[in-house]
Every structure is written in C-alpha cells, then in structure tokens.
Design a protein around this motif. Structure first.
Motif, PDB file in Angstrom:
ATOM      1  N   ASP B 255       0.807  -3.089   0.180  1.00 35.48           N
ATOM      2  CA  ASP B 255       0.767  -4.537   0.371  1.00 35.48           C
ATOM      3  C   ASP B 255       0.302  -5.214  -0.906  1.00 35.48           C
ATOM      4  O   ASP B 255       0.845  -6.233  -1.325  1.00 35.48           O
ATOM      5  N   ARG B 258       3.084  -5.352  -3.328  1.00 30.28           N
ATOM      6  CA  ARG B 258       4.032  -6.403  -2.954  1.00 30.28           C
ATOM      7  C   ARG B 258       3.494  -7.760  -3.359  1.00 30.28           C
ATOM      8  O   ARG B 258       4.216  -8.611  -3.875  1.00 30.28           O
ATOM      9  N   SER B 263       9.026  -5.260  -7.021  1.00 28.06           N
ATOM     10  CA  SER B 263      10.198  -5.235  -6.137  1.00 28.06           C
ATOM     11  C   SER B 263      10.071  -4.106  -5.125  1.00 28.06           C
ATOM     12  O   SER B 263       9.416  -3.087  -5.374  1.00 28.06           O
ATOM     13  N   GLU B 264      10.746  -4.282  -3.974  1.00 26.76           N
ATOM     14  CA  GLU B 264      10.730  -3.265  -2.920  1.00 26.76           C
ATOM     15  C   GLU B 264      11.206  -1.915  -3.442  1.00 26.76           C
ATOM     16  O   GLU B 264      10.646  -0.873  -3.142  1.00 26.76           O
ATOM     17  N   ILE B 267       8.647  -0.314  -5.609  1.00 25.27           N
ATOM     18  CA  ILE B 267       7.542   0.146  -4.757  1.00 25.27           C
ATOM     19  C   ILE B 267       7.907   1.476  -4.108  1.00 25.27           C
ATOM     20  O   ILE B 267       7.120   2.432  -4.091  1.00 25.27           O
TER      21      ILE B 267
END
Lengths: 530, 358
Positions: B255, B258, B263-264, B267
């Motif tokens: 978290d 983020r 970026s997803e 991550i």
C-alpha cells in the motif's frame, strides 16, 4: 456482477473446451493411406543400391556378446544377426537348407556324428579368419555359467567338437538325433566370434563386438538405438545392400507402428497380429511366415488342481479359443488346429479337441462332489495380450459352476523363477512354435525335455516324440506326430489359442526381408526399391 | 517490525554491518565476536546437514537392497529366462556372489562406493557409472526443460491471475490448472503424441536425438516429453505462487508503494514477486529432486534412454547394483538441492537474513 461472473466463467470454459476438441479432431489425414494394398507389390520396383534404413525392434539386447543372447526377433536376434551374420538357415517356405557362412551341416551316421563345412575365405571384420577353430571356440565358451548362454544345454550334450581341418568341424552328440541341425535355427550357435579378439578383450568384448556379419556397429545410444555401417569385408560380396542400418528399440507396439506409418522408421519387427491386420489398411506391407504348433496356456500337471487329468480336460473343454479370438484379437488370429498345418510335409488332419460345454460342467461337478473343486491362478505376463487372454479365460470359466479362477501378473524375472526354476505355477502363457517339430516339440513335451514345465510324464507321448526325432522318412514322422496330438488331446495339458506368425511390417518400398527360426531377420538383401 | 518500502534501497539492519564501516572499540569487539560465532555456527550447520545427508543415503540404500530382495525372482532368474532351471539359477547366483548374507553383500558394495566404484551390472556387464553417465544427461535435460516450461507458464499466469484475484483471467487459469492436475501423465502423453506426432507429424513419435549431434533435432525430440512433465508441475507452481502473491499484495508496504505512485506492474514484479516466491523456490527444489528419479512414466511413454527408464529396467531385471547407483545419485541430488534451497532463502528475502534466520 457477482451473480453473472460465474456464468461468464462457464461460457469461457465451454468455449475453450470446444476449441480444444476441434483442434485435436482436425488434423492432416494419414498420408499414403492406400486402400486394399496386398502384402506383395504389384510390380517389383528396381532395387536401389545403398541407402540408410531404420528398423524398430521391441527390446534391446542386454549385452552384445552373442553367447548371452537368445535367437529370436523379440530379443537379441536382429542385432546379433547384423553383427554376426548366420551359419545357415532353413527356408520357412521351401524347408530347404540355405547356406550362409556354413555350406552344409550333415550327419555322417544316424544323427550322432555331424559334419559342419564352412565356406572358404570368410573373415571377421578385424581380418582374422572364420575357421572351424573359431566355431569350436564360440560354442565351447557357451559352457561358461557366467555367460548364462541359452545354448549351454545343447553344447553340454555334445560329446566332442573337433576341428578336423580349417573348413570342417566334427560334432559328436551324446544321443543320436537325425534332425539335430534344427537346433541351430533357434539358438545363438549361429553367431561365431573371433577367438583372438575375445581373449584379448575379455569381458569388454560384450561392449565392443567383432563379427563376420553384414554390418559393423558404428555407434550406440543405450536404451534408444544402434547404428551400423556396412561391412566391406562381408563374405557375400556386393552385400549387404544398405550402407547404413539403424536398429532402434521400442517396447510399445502401437508406437512402433505409428513410427513406421509416419515414416520415422521403415520397418517394425515382430508386430502383434492385430497390428499386422491394421498394417494392410494403413499402406504398409507385411512379410511373414507361419510356424507349426501354437501359442498356448500350459497347466502344471505336477500340482493340484491340474495333477488330475479331469481338471485339465474340464478346462480345455470349457474354454473356447474362438471367443478369445473375437474378444482379444478381433478375429485376427487362427486356432492352431490341426497342430501341424497343411503346408508342412508332416501335416496330418488330426484336430485338437474342440470345446464341449456339457462335458466341462460335468467334470467340474464331479470334482466338486469329491471335495476338490477346481480353483487355480492364471499367471499372466505383463504384455497386454497376455493379460487380455487371461481375462478372457477367467470370464469364460465364470459361466461354469464349481470353478474359480484368479489372475496374477508376473514380470520377466518372476516368470523365469516361477515357471522354470520353481515350476510352481498352475497355468501360464507359453508357446510351442517351430518350423519342424524338432527340437521344440521334444523340449517342451518330452518328460526329459529341457522346457517340460508342465511335467507331464506320459510314456505314449514320450514314445511318439522319440519316434518323431529318430525317424528320417516323412511317413513315420507324420504318424508319430499325429499320435503325439492324440495324446495331447487325451492328457489335455494345454489350451491351444492361436497359430504364431513371425512377421515384419514395413513400408511398401522396402524389399528383401528374410526371416528364419524365431523370426530373426537376415539383413543381406534388405533394400529400397524405386 | 521492519517494513522496508523498497527492499533494494533500504539498508539492511543486519547484526553485522554490510560494508565498509570503520569500527572502533567495544562495538568492534562485539561485532568481531559475533562474526566468529556466526561462522562457526555456519560451519556446524554444514557439517550437521552433510552428516545427516550421509545417514539418509545409507538408510535408503539399505532399505533398497532389502526391498528388492523381497521381490520374487532374482537377477539370476531374470538373466537366464527360459533356461532358469533351479540348478542354473543356484549356479549363477553363486557366481555372482548373491548367496552371501545380506550385510556381507551390502558392505561389499558400500566399500566400492566409498572408493568411487559403483560396481558392474551383472545384467549388461557395464560399469554402473558408465550406464548412468549415458542416461543422466537426458534426464537432466528433460527436467531442466520441463522446469523452464513450468516456471515460465506458472510465473506468467500466476502474476496475471494475482493482479485481479477472482477475475476472468484468474478463474480461467484456475480451471486450466485443475485440468492439468487432473489428467494423469499416462493419458496426457499418448494424447499429445497422437495429436502432435501421429496426426500432425510435427514432432517425432519416438526416440531421442542426442544434444551433441543436432540440437535442433534434440529439442524436437525433447519438446513433448518436457511438456508432459511440465504441465502437472506448472499447475502446482502456479497455484502456490498465486496464493502467495495475493497474500503479499495485501501487505502494508505494498500500500505504501502504491501511495508513493509506483505503477501496479512495477509493484508486482519488483516488490511483491520476490518475497512471494519463497514457497515457489522451495517447491521447485523439491520437484527437481523428485523428478530426477521420477520421470519413469514419461521416459517409458516416449522411449527416452534416461535415468527413469534405467531405473525401471533395473527393477524389472532385479539389477540391484544399477538400482543402488541410481538411488545414491537421486539421494545426493535431493540433499544438494535442498541445501541450495535453504541457502537461497537468505538471498531472496533479506528479511530472513535480518532476523538471523537460517
């Protein structure tokens, strides 16, 4: 979203499933699927010189020492034949002696003394001469227990082996047998080794063999294949035809069949009868010869319940080989009756006993009333055919009262132990398959035979087999073997299931297949046709 | 608890400093003595592990000899075949020394092993080491190739699935892995052969082309068998990785990442994958160890001359010498792989290192 997400997954699954099924169903049809091809080509094409061929056999020889190999297409026969060639064969069709390295093998008396004459000028691939001393050496070393030679018994029964001159060997047997030469068709006695090379290499000879056959071992991937190149020093000049021969090993018959049908291999040695039938419809050809006798299931006459002839007769009367043919072999096989078929000079029309359901049940009831109902275990081999036959026998016997059948599966080591060492089986899968009744009928059925695992000891049967062995004229022998079949029917020691064919399945442009003995191939004439 | 926001950049709060600091006085002494304790602990750790491994190998080989002896029919009967009369069998067994007591035979064999001689097979007369060195590269290639397939497929689909748990991709892949787990190898193999070698001759039906001769042909012969081995492994790998990834992605430091605007994708690949791969690494190691001795079915189906078929053949012919050679090898491979897996934990996730873990 929640309630419809499972519907979406379901649709997705169905779509993928349908795609998967379509993908496997659509594929190129088998190329070259000719319809109604025969087992001989319509017009023989021209034989091409040279070429490289791949042949599939079922099992790899465990060693390359010929003394330790058995002479059959299902074991070391093909590889040994490539490296060591052959002394002679007896043509399965004409029943005539066909010389190889040996020019003749004849008895000079009543079958006690034999003279082997060798061809002049035959050399091993290392240049040393193949003479009578080499043959004597090759045979005598088979007495060594460490080599575990299947010919040891035969050589033990030779009183003397004498190299009279470089091209003549004299063999004296301990007992007369005018048909003794037939032994060599089924035993490693065909394969001669060079004495000097063997003595020099010792145990290593089994990895790096030297022979006088049409091919020389070039390379080897254990477990997979062996590659051979032609022997330029081969006694039959101009042969072998092929430049290179690859023998690859695959115990799975269906895969071997597929490999030939897609062209990965050109031939498959010893296919089952079912595959032989499929071959003709798949554009392949079959070269084969039929043997006398047949594949059978033997009953142990020395142990209960089959020490009682009534139990044996009941089982033979109850089991219908035609049912086995239909359920296991889809009609591809033939019941081996008469035991010696028409093409054999020793043919007699006497038939094997036919099934008789009422007689069978009566016997089962009689034995049960005496307090000894028939109960036994079938020892099947690990092949699917053997298991399927066992199941068919069990199923058929289940329709009778007062008989109980179990099935057990034996791998090769257990089979050898149970059947030959201990003789503790009750019913086992075997075969009496041969070109001439000698020596195989005697081995399996005479009370002194080396493979008499049924341990049947019937003086009439012994007398008939002895007459068949010692007589030389066709009439006496035919009568003797007809009597043998009569006793077989009386004593009922076996269920006879089908006639054995020795076959090779190959592409239509392959020619020159010659098989002998237990289907061992001779590669001299093997070639491609254009 | 330590929650590095970026595992790479955060200095490791190790007991001993990671690099280049000048230490003085009492801190230096305490650090130095901690270092020597750690190295002798490491030394003891190795000795213990290796000692245990040797005991395991001894126990396994003893049990193997005992078990094979229970099977009816011996190697003498297997060699003699139709000539296996009771006399011939007894004679051959005496020649091969098989009539000696259990422990005499065992220690005779062990004595050879200690000097590097795994013996000679009575069945084929070849040195066991020769036979195994012919077969081993094939099995290793098969295992390596199938691990590559399995890992590539499982990491790819695992990450896709974990991005949106219970989404379309996740469910679809879940169904795929169920299928891969449910279909036995001896069904999968013939189906693949039929579809891709017989009906459409893309791959060869049977046989093995050695790597040394023609690597293109070699890969063609290896493809289907490797796929056959890989699919069930892929299913297990994917599920484990997916579960771990989903769990890791719920941790606070993700978290935080983020929140920092990472970026997803980054991550997933950079931050979540490594700690989530611990179980995957464990099971890959276990799988590889198991597969070195466990490719029997695939090797039999595709007729590959690897260790699996050598193993099967040695059991069928009761060839104890060859069997023991393979057992020793597989046991050693297993032990070494597990050791490597243990060591790798510290490399993958420094948090394990920092907690003074193994």
């Amino acid at each position: 979203m929640r309630s419809t997400s499972w519907k979406r997954s379901l649709l997705l699954m169905m779509a993928v499933a349908i795609l998967a099924v379509m993908a496997t169903a659509c594929g190129d049809d088998d190329s070259g699927a000719a319809s109604g091809s025969e087992s001989t080509p319509d017009e023989p094409g021209e034989v091409e010189a040279g070429g490289e061929m791949t042949v599939i056999t079922q099992s790899e020889p465990r060693t390359l020492d010929p003394a330790s190999n058995t002479n059959a297409n299902s074991t070391g026969g093909p590889v040994m034949s490539a490296i060591f060639g052959h002394l002679f064969i007896i043509d399965p069709e004409t029943q005539e002696f066909v010389p190889g390295i040996a020019e003749s093998l004849e008895t000079t008396d009543d079958g006690t003394t034999w003279e082997l004459k060798l061809r002049d000028g035959v050399e091993f691939s290392d240049g040393s001469p193949l003479d009578s001393e080499a043959v004597k050496f090759s045979w005598e070393r088979m007495l060594d227990p460490e080599l575990a030679s299947s010919a040891r018994g035969t050589v033990t029964k030779m009183t003397s082996i004498t190299a009279v001159d470089p091209l003549t060997l004299e063999i004296v047997l301990d007992e007369p047998n005018p048909h003794w030469l037939h032994h060599l068709l089924y035993e490693p006695l065909q394969w001669i080794v060079p004495p000097a090379a063997v003595e020099a290499a010792g145990a290593d000879f089994a990895n790096d063999p030297v022979g006088a056959g049409p091919f020389i071992l070039d390379s080897r991937t254990p477990g997979s294949e062996m590659v051979f190149r032609r022997n330029p020093n081969y006694w039959d000049s101009g042969k072998p035809n092929l430049d290179e021969l690859t023998i690859s090993f695959n115990p799975d018959g269906q895969q071997a069949f597929d490999a030939v049908s897609v062209g990965q291999s050109q031939a498959f040695v010893n296919p089952s009868d079912l595959l032989v039938r499929e071959a003709e419809g798949a554009g392949m050809e079959v070269t084969q010869f039929e043997m006398i006798g047949g594949v059978n299931w033997l009953m142990n006459a020395a142990l209960p319940p089959f020490d009682d002839v009534r139990a044996r007769k009941a089982v033979v009367a109850a089991v219908d080989p035609q049912v086995i043919n239909e359920t296991v072999f889809q009609g591809a096989i033939e019941w081996p009756s008469p035991l010696i078929p028409e093409w054999s000079p020793l043919h007699d029309p006497i038939e094997l006993a036919e099934p008789d359901v009422e007689a069978a049940q009566a016997l089962f009831d009689e034995l049960a009333a005496e307090g000894t109902p028939v109960e036994f275990t079938i020892s099947a081999a690990t092949t699917s055919e053997s298991q399927a036959m066992a199941q068919s026998i069990q199923t058929q016997l289940a329709t009778f009262d007062n008989v109980t059948v179990n099935i057990e599966e034996l791998d090769a080591a257990q089979w050898a132990q149970k059947v030959f060492a201990e003789k503790s089986f009750q019913m086992v899968n075997a075969g009496t398959n041969t070109l001439d009744p000698e020596p195989v009928f005697f081995d399996w059925w005479h009370s002194s035979g080396s493979r008499n695992v049924t341990q049947l000891n019937d003086p009439d049967m012994d007398a008939a087999l002895e007459r068949g062995r010692n007589a030389t004229d066709v009439e006496t022998r035919t009568e003797a073997y007809a009597e043998f079949v009569e006793v077989l029917n009386e004593q009922a020691p076996a269920i006879w299931v089908y006639r054995k064919n020795q076959s090779v399945l190959h592409e239509p442009d392959v020619t020159g297949w010659v098989l002998y003995g237990n289907g061992t191939p001779i590669f001299d004439d093997l070639a491609f046709t254009s | 608890m330590d929650h590095p926001s970026d595992l790479e950049e955060m200095p490791a709060t190790d007991v001993a400093p990671t690099g280049g600091e000048e230490l003085t006085g009492s801190r230096a002494t305490s650090v130095a003595s901690t270092r020597s304790v750690r190295s002798s602990t490491a030394g003891r750790f190795f000795v213990f592990k290796i000692g245990r491994a040797l005991l395991i190998v001894l126990a396994v080989t003893m049990v193997t000899q005992w078990l094979l002896g229970l099977a009816p029919g011996g190697v003498a009967a297997a060699i003699l075949g139709e000539n296996a009369t009771a006399e011939n069998v007894a004679e051959l067994e005496a020649t091969l020394g098989l009539d000696r007591p259990f422990f005499v035979q065992y220690f005779d064999w062990l004595g050879g092993v200690v000097t590097g001689d795994l013996g000679t097979s009575p069945v084929n007369g070849q040195a066991v080491t020769d036979r195994m060195s012919d077969a081993l590269p094939i099995t290793i290639e098969l295992v390596a190739l199938s691990m590559i397939f399995a890992l590539a497929l499982s990491i790819g689909t695992g990450m896709l699935a974990a991005r949106s748990p219970n989404g379309v991709v996740d469910r679809f892949v879940g169904w795929l892995t169920s299928g891969a787990l449910a279909v036995p190898t001896f069904v999968l193999g013939p189906v693949l052969l039929y579809a891709l070698a017989v009906q459409n001759p893309i791959f060869p039906v049977t046989g093995w082309e050695p790597l040394s001769e023609d690597w293109g042909a070699n890969l063609r012969t290896a493809f289907l068998p490797a796929l056959c081995v890989a699919l069930p492994e892929f299913a297990v790998f994917q599920r484990i990785l997916r579960a771990d990834l989903v769990g890791t992605l719920e941790e606070d430091y993700i978290d935080a990442a983020r929140a920092r605007g990472i970026s997803e994708r980054r991550i997933l690949i950079r931050h979540a994958f490594r700690p989530a791969s611990i179980s995957l690494v464990t099971i890959t190691g276990l799988s590889m160890g198991r597969l070195v001795g466990g490719t029997v079915v695939v090797e039999s189906l595709f007729v590959l001359p690897g260790l699996g078929r050598l193993l099967q053949g040695s059991i069928l012919t009761r060839d104890l010498v060859t069997l023991q050679g393979i057992v020793v090898l597989v046991a050693i491979v297993y032990v070494v792989l597990n050791l490597l897996v243990d060591l790798s934990y510290g490399l993958i996730d420094p948090r394990i290192r920092t907690r003074g873990g193994r």
